[in-house]
Every structure is written in structure tokens, then in C-alpha cells.
Design an enzyme around this catalytic site. Structure first.
Site, short mmCIF file in Angstrom:
data_model
loop_
_atom_site.label_atom_id
_atom_site.label_comp_id
_atom_site.label_asym_id
_atom_site.label_seq_id
_atom_site.Cartn_x
_atom_site.Cartn_y
_atom_site.Cartn_z
N ASP A 159 0.87 -1.19 0.00
CA ASP A 159 0.00 0.00 0.00
C ASP A 159 0.89 1.22 0.00
O ASP A 159 1.27 1.71 1.08
CB ASP A 159 -0.87 0.04 1.26
N ARG A 167 4.42 3.61 2.88
CA ARG A 167 5.19 2.50 3.44
C ARG A 167 6.69 2.64 3.20
O ARG A 167 7.49 2.18 4.01
CB ARG A 167 4.73 1.18 2.82
N ARG A 225 -6.64 10.76 1.89
CA ARG A 225 -6.29 9.67 0.98
C ARG A 225 -7.00 9.82 -0.37
O ARG A 225 -6.61 9.18 -1.35
CB ARG A 225 -6.64 8.32 1.61
N LYS A 254 -9.33 1.37 -5.38
CA LYS A 254 -10.04 0.99 -4.15
C LYS A 254 -10.85 2.18 -3.63
O LYS A 254 -10.57 3.33 -4.01
CB LYS A 254 -9.06 0.50 -3.09
N HIS A 255 -11.92 1.95 -2.82
CA HIS A 255 -12.45 0.70 -2.27
C HIS A 255 -13.87 0.56 -2.82
O HIS A 255 -14.77 1.26 -2.36
CB HIS A 255 -12.50 0.75 -0.75
N HIS A 267 -11.98 -0.50 9.19
CA HIS A 267 -10.98 -1.21 9.98
C HIS A 267 -11.54 -1.61 11.35
O HIS A 267 -11.05 -2.54 11.98
CB HIS A 267 -9.74 -0.35 10.20
N ASP A 339 -10.40 -6.19 0.38
CA ASP A 339 -9.63 -5.45 1.38
C ASP A 339 -9.19 -6.49 2.42
O ASP A 339 -9.68 -7.62 2.45
CB ASP A 339 -10.49 -4.36 2.00
#
Length: 416
Positions: A159, A167, A225, A254-255, A267, A339
Site C-alpha cells: 500500500d 510504506r 487519501r 479501491k475501495h 478497519h 480489502d
């Protein structure tokens, strides 16, 4: 006429230099060397220069054997069938799972070696916990790529959006920052820089771009995001991002069908979207339609309950939403990926292994299980049992594995 063409050429070149310089200055991004002529598709070989007295020796044969030049379609079809015929059921299931690991060193742990070499897991997702430095990551992925025992390339995924979901050791701007600049040339250049950085590390797939529209200011998870709060902003900039990113790595939108108009983080628990398909078509689905038209490689389905489409199952487990709306209505023929199944939106509602079975039955190509090694093992074993017991037809598994293998064995054909 000749002088006019030269003037256009050098004007274009100068514009590109300015764009790259602007991105570099604004966000401290390490620029790729500019080129002003058509360039060949980038091969997945590490080329990062590292600050180390001891250069890393790369086994070129591993990378040459992983991805070759685009091959004729009939050759790939035969190769796919040959490889598929050689796989055990366990190895087929392994090709459909994308699992997280706990490693953070340059060497691969015993557990991860077993996961790939002995259990046939064909895809790894990296998180921040796995990354210490560029040098460590380069060596680690190089060692990972040696492990598959079935002559099928291992996919390393990540990601890498930029902003708060970043990351890599190098920081990249968020989608919102790019959207606010509203310069598609900069967005595309940023995608190109991210894609090249990932490809140089031999990372194959990036779970990006975010196609959600940040239409609800109370949304706790999308926010920066997203490229913006309007369909036009998200569609325009996600298209530009895909143009840059997709030259180097596989791209994942996504999503689906859109996480922007929610007040709950999937989440933690399951968000509910109280919209009909026609209402979604007016906003949330517009970036997805454009991405599909632009041949995005994969779509990630979110853990989102949309009762007017399916009152019983979240999108990620819904045959109606995946097999009917995404496959038939939107005519998407690429990879469909859940996901991470180890999220509250699923685990608060379902036992994980049973959710995995429902996810495959619903039409997903691949499942992400990013955490909890013991749970990963239970999912793998439960899927094997589901096939052996007739809950899932092995022909359905073969169909999904064919799509994965065709992309793995001829990945260059899928890069834009």
C-alpha cells in the site's frame, strides 16, 4: 516546418523538466532521470543506489526468469495451462492468497520460508513493520523472490499511496495535496516516481490509487487519501496517477463501490451506505468506471454494507455486488481483491475462515490476510477443505488461478 517541430519538441521537454523539478522541490521527492523520447517498459530489477560501501550483488537470473518480454497470447495460454496442471490444490489456493509477514530484517525468517516454499503462498503484502531502509528492503525482496518452488513468480505487493499511507522510507505527497495543486502533470509525474521506486525494489503490485470521493466531511478513514470531494477531481487525478504508476507496477483501484460517504472506519466496524445503484452511479462509481475504461489491473472491494444492493452481505462478500455489478454491469475483467479480511468490518461480523469461503464464492480473485499468522493458516486450510468437500468447485478455483497466472507469466503485457 522542421524548425516548428523542433520548437514543439524542446518546449515539451522543458515543460517536463519543470514539472519534475516542481514535484521535487515541493515534496522532496527523488526525481527519476527525465527522458524525452519513447522509453521501453521498465523491467523489474533493483536499480536503487544505496549509501553503502558494500554493494548488493543481485542475481540477474532471478529477475530475468520472473518477467520476460511480452509474449504471443497463444504461448501464454499454453504456459498457463501447463503450470496450472502441475499445481496441487494447496498451491492453487496459495496463488489466491496475499498474506502479511512479520519479517523486518534483510534475511527471510524461517516462518516466511515455510509459508512460500512449503505451503505454496504466492503473494506477500508488505507493511511499514517490514521496512527498515531501502538497503534492507532491496536485499529482503531479492531473497523472497528466490523462494517459490513451483516456478511461478512470487508477487510482492504494498500500500504505497503517499501521505499518511506511505510504506517506503521516502515520503510522497498525499492524494489530497495533489488534488489541491490541481495539476495533472504533477500528479502523473508523482505516480511515475512512485512506480519506478517500487519497480526498482522489485515490488509488483501497488494497492493504489484510492478512487473514493471524500464527499462526507465526517469520514474518519478516507480524508486526505482521496484526491478530492468531487467526482471530477478524483476521476481526473486518479487517471493521471494511473498513467504514471501503471508503467511500472500493477495498479489497484479501491475501495469499491466507494468508501467516501461513510462515518465509520471499516478497519473497526462495518459501514453502511444507504444508496441505490443509480445513486452510486451519480457519484461514487464515476472514478471506478473511468479506471476500468483505462484498463486498471485490479479493483479492491471494500467492507461496506450497501443494503439496497445486498442486504445480507458486505460488498467484499457479496456475489450480487461482485459477480453481477462489478463483473457484468461494469464489465470489469481484471483481478478482484478483497480489502484485508482481518479488519473489524469483517471480523466483528464473521468467523474469518468462513468469510474467506464466502469471499471466493462471491467472485473475488484474491484475498488479503495481512496479519495474524495463525489465522492465515486457518484460512488456507479452510479453503482447501471447502474445495475437497464440494462447497467450492475446483473449476472455480482454476478459473481464478488462470487469471493470476496469466498476469504473472506475461506481466509486461499488463503494464501500460
Amino acid at each position: 516546418m522542421k524548425h516548428k517541430r523542433l520548437l514543439i519538441f524542446f518546449s515539451t521537454a522543458l515543460t517536463l523538466v519543470i514539472v519534475i523539478y516542481a514535484v521535487t522541490m515541493l515534496y522532496n521527492i527523488k526525481p527519476a532521470a527525465p527522458t524525452f523520447v519513447d522509453t521501453p517498459i521498465v523491467e523489474h530489477k533493483p536499480s536503487i543506489e544505496l549509501d553503502s560501501e558494500e554493494p548488493i550483488v543481485i542475481d540477474e537470473e532471478i529477475y530475468e526468469n520472473s518477467y520476460t518480454e511480452q509474449q504471443p497470447e497463444e504461448d501464454i495460454i499454453q504456459q498457463v495451462e501447463d503450470r496450472l496442471a502441475q499445481l496441487t490444490l494447496e498451491e492453487k489456493i496459495g496463488q489466491l492468497l496475499i498474506v502479511g509477514i512479520e519479517d523486518r530484517a534483510s534475511t527471510v525468517s524461517t516462518d516466511t520460508r515455510r509459508l512460500i516454499a512449503e505451503q505454496g503462498i504466492g503473494n506477500i503484502i508488505l507493511f511499514k513493520r517490514n521496512i527498515d531502509s531501502e538497503q534492507q528492503l532491496t536485499t529482503f525482496i531479492h531473497e523472497l523472490k528466490k523462494l517459490p518452488s513451483n516456478d511461478i513468480p512470487l508477487w510482492v505487493t504494498i500500500d504505497q499511496e503517499g501521505g499518511k499511507v506511505n510504506r517506503l522510507p521516502e515520503q510522497f505527497p498525499s492524494a489530497a495535496e495533489l488534488g489541491e495543486l490541481n495539476d495533472t502533470a504533477i500528479t502523473q509525474a508523482n505516480g511515475d516516481l512512485i512506480g519506478k521506486a517500487l519497480a526498482d525494489l522489485s515490488i509488483d503490485m501497488n494497492f493504489s490509487p484510492v478512487l473514493d470521493i471524500n464527499s462526507n466531511p465526517n469520514n474518519p478513514v478516507i480524508g486526505s487519501r482521496a484526491f478530492g470531494a468531487t467526482a471530477d477531481s478524483v476521476t481526473t487525478h486518479s487517471t493521471a496517477m494511473l498513467e504514471g504508476l501503471g508503467k511500472h507496477v500493477l495498479t489497484v483501484g479501491k475501495h469499491f463501490p466507494g468508501h467516501g460517504d461513510t462515518t465509520i472506519d471499516s478497519h473497526i466496524e462495518l459501514p453502511v451506505i444507504d444508496k441505490s445503484w443509480d445513486e452510486l452511479e451519480q457519484l461514487e462509481l464515476l472514478p471506478f468506471r473511468t479506471a476500468i475504461a483505462n484498463d486498471i489491473d485490479a479493483i479492491m472491494v471494500g467492507h461496506l454494507l450497501v443494503p439496497k444492493l445486498d442486504a445480507d452481505y458486505p460488498a467484499s462478500l457479496s456475489k450480487t455486488i461482485i459477480s453481477y455489478y462489478l463483473r457484468k454491469v461494469l464489465q470489469f475483467d481484471g483481478l478482484i481483491i478483497t480489502d484485508d479480511l482481518i479488519m473489524g468490518g469483517i471480523t466483528e461480523q464473521y468467523e474469518l475462515s468462513e468469510a474467506a469461503v464466502k469471499a471466493i464464492q462471491a467472485g473475488n480473485t484474491m484475498l488479503i490476510i495481512g496479519h495474524k499468522p495463525k489465522q492465515q493458516q486457518l484460512v488456507r486450510q479452510r479453503l482447501i477443505e471447502a474445495v475437497e468437500q464440494g462447497e467450492i468447485d475446483e473449476a472455480l478455483i482454476d478459473e481464478r488461478v488462470r487469471l493470476v497466472l496469466s498476469m504473472k507469466l506475461n506481466m509486461q503485457a499488463y503494464l501500460q
